[in-house]
Design a protein around this motif. Structure first.
Motif: not given
Length: 255
Positions: A159-160, A177-178, A189-191, A231-232
């Protein structure tokens, strides 16, 4: 409608059934596909596909693994192709430290040349990163890639790092991959990444999402990526599809 921002329909894996693959994509709600060329043969095929189909666009550039093979003539050719109305980005470009075909210094030189070309032709760039995150971020900063912005293709970092890329005018693109059970970083990252900076892709024929992992990937499976992100984020598939399509059209300059 879904937008697969990174596909290799120009790969030999589709030689036998390309039309059926494209039909399945449209049946799954995929309205647009960007086909990425990264050397002479794949760029030529990407251009042919973009010219033959309204819903296909091309991205043209030189892959870091093959950086040692790129000539000045190749770069001039990419610059010429950039004028074509169906060419929406330059790439995929970047650094790949997993394979040792092209020395790191040559990869960096070819990467910098392509960023400068993209700024000259005013097109966004598509970044390939394998085991080279800090060098890629440094080069993007040094070359002021923020001027054109672009896409961190099949992003696998933290995320950073994603936030550092956002600051440089980049979108974060997530693929198969997610959907993997143990893929902690892509899910984080998705979140965390704002919806207006997310894109979806397949990178087909590679990185096939669950439950088809291990088989050939194809653009219709981008729906599985969108479903997982929905969903995430606690959103609907329709909301994710709409937002990521709008984002793709914005970065690629598609009206």
């Amino acid at each position: 409608m879904l937008f697969d921002t990174h596909a290799h329909l120009n790969a030999e894996q589709y030689n036998e059934d390309l039309n059926e693959v494209m039909e399945r994509a449209q049946e799954a709600g995929v309205s647009n596909i960007v086909v990425v060329g990264f050397d002479r043969p794949t760029i030529t095929k990407a251009m042919e596909l973009a010219e033959a189909h309204d819903f296909i666009y091309a991205c043209v550039g030189w892959h870091p693994v093959d950086a040692i093979d790129m000539t000045d003539e190749d770069l001039d050719w990419i610059e010429e192709l950039a004028k074509h109305p169906k060419v929406v980005a330059i790439g995929e470009m970047g650094l790949d430290y997993h394979w040792d075909k092209s020395p790191h210094d040559i990869q960096k030189e070819v990467f910098r040349k392509q960023i400068r070309l993209a700024k000259k032709v005013k097109l966004p760039i598509v970044i390939h990163n394998r085991e080279a995150t800090s060098d890629i971020v440094d080069i993007l900063r040094e070359e002021n890639a923020a001027e054109v912005g672009g896409i961190m293709h099949c992003f696998s970092g933290s995320v950073e790092v994603a936030k550092q890329c956002l600051e440089m005018n980049f979108y974060i693109s997530l693929g198969g991959p997610v959907t993997f059970k143990n893929a902690k970083k892509p899910k984080e990252v998705a979140l965390e990444i704002p919806l207006n900076k997310l894109l979806i892709e397949t990178d087909c024929p590679y990185l096939t999402p669950h439950p088809y992992r291990g088989q050939r990937n194809e653009p219709s499976y981008v729906k599985l990526v969108a479903e997982q992100i929905a969903e995430i984020k606690g959103m609907t598939l329709e909301e994710i599809a709409q937002a990521t399509s709008d984002n793709a059209k914005r970065i690629f300059g598609i009206n």
